[in-house]
Write a protein that holds these residues in place. Sequence first.
Motif, PDB file in Angstrom:
ATOM      1  N   LYS A  19      -3.168  -9.251  -3.406  1.00  0.00           N
ATOM      2  CA  LYS A  19      -1.705  -9.099  -3.359  1.00  0.00           C
ATOM      3  C   LYS A  19      -1.305  -7.830  -2.614  1.00  0.00           C
ATOM      4  N   SER A  20      -1.961  -6.724  -2.928  1.00  0.00           N
ATOM      5  CA  SER A  20      -1.617  -5.448  -2.288  1.00  0.00           C
ATOM      6  C   SER A  20      -1.921  -5.490  -0.796  1.00  0.00           C
ATOM      7  N   SER A  21      -3.032  -6.099  -0.422  1.00  0.00           N
ATOM      8  CA  SER A  21      -3.371  -6.230   1.001  1.00  0.00           C
ATOM      9  C   SER A  21      -2.315  -7.055   1.728  1.00  0.00           C
ATOM     10  N   TYR A  24       0.844  -4.780   2.078  1.00  0.00           N
ATOM     11  CA  TYR A  24       0.710  -3.745   3.113  1.00  0.00           C
ATOM     12  C   TYR A  24       0.701  -4.344   4.515  1.00  0.00           C
ATOM     13  N   LEU A  35      -8.670  -0.522  -0.569  1.00  0.00           N
ATOM     14  CA  LEU A  35      -7.635  -0.498  -1.601  1.00  0.00           C
ATOM     15  C   LEU A  35      -8.249  -0.517  -2.994  1.00  0.00           C
ATOM     16  N   THR A  38      -4.489  -2.253  -8.300  1.00  0.00           N
ATOM     17  CA  THR A  38      -3.192  -1.729  -8.711  1.00  0.00           C
ATOM     18  C   THR A  38      -3.206  -1.465 -10.211  1.00  0.00           C
ATOM     19  N   GLU A  42       2.989  -1.547  -7.843  1.00  0.00           N
ATOM     20  CA  GLU A  42       3.301  -0.970  -6.534  1.00  0.00           C
ATOM     21  C   GLU A  42       4.676  -1.505  -6.168  1.00  0.00           C
ATOM     22  N   ASP A  61       4.653  -5.421  -6.704  1.00  0.00           N
ATOM     23  CA  ASP A  61       3.273  -5.878  -6.771  1.00  0.00           C
ATOM     24  C   ASP A  61       2.647  -5.373  -8.072  1.00  0.00           C
ATOM     25  N   THR A  63       0.134  -5.199 -11.363  1.00  0.00           N
ATOM     26  CA  THR A  63      -1.284  -5.448 -11.570  1.00  0.00           C
ATOM     27  C   THR A  63      -1.513  -6.869 -12.065  1.00  0.00           C
TER      28      THR A  63
END
Length: 183
Positions: A19-21, A24, A35, A38, A42, A61, A63
């Motif tokens: 998700k974080s990728s 970003y 990374l 989380t 985020e 975002d 966790t």
Amino acid sequence: MEAEIKFKFVLLGSSPVGKSSLLYRFHDNRFKEDLNPTIGVEFLMKSLELNKKAIQLQIWDPTGQQQFMTLIKSYLAGAHGCLIVYDVTNKQSFKEISIWLEQTKTYTNADIPIILVGTKSDLDGARKVTTKEGQKMAKTLGTLFIETSAKDGSNVQQVFLNLVEEALTRHEKQKKQEETKNQ
């Protein structure tokens, strides 16, 4: 230009589906190799223009770790759209889609757009979930579907633009209904 419309979007899925990728890559069009998972949530903002309207996105975002599931309710409050994310190389993350959909249905307006997103499509040799399985799941759930790769950037912009378009369509429909009601 000041935003005419503000949308809050939430990315949901088990840890670590990417998700974080995804976030970003959409936000600054880059891929971060290193990374960390989380912790908590985020939060990024991005402005764009669509259909001659200035739109500001707040993208959350949280966790995907199960011990933080009780916090999901607060992150989903006021959401205008949701991406439910799984990793195409991780069958368990695919099996957990229903958990995230249930959270979304419980803690948001029933009419928000939801897109089922398969990540890491660039890892075709390690794939455990076929595109056809993803499409079938999305059809069953009544959601849109797309596969992405934050690493090579494929379909990342498109998935967020699809969510914006869906949210904008629903926003304009609601606005018209309110105007008709007030006449």
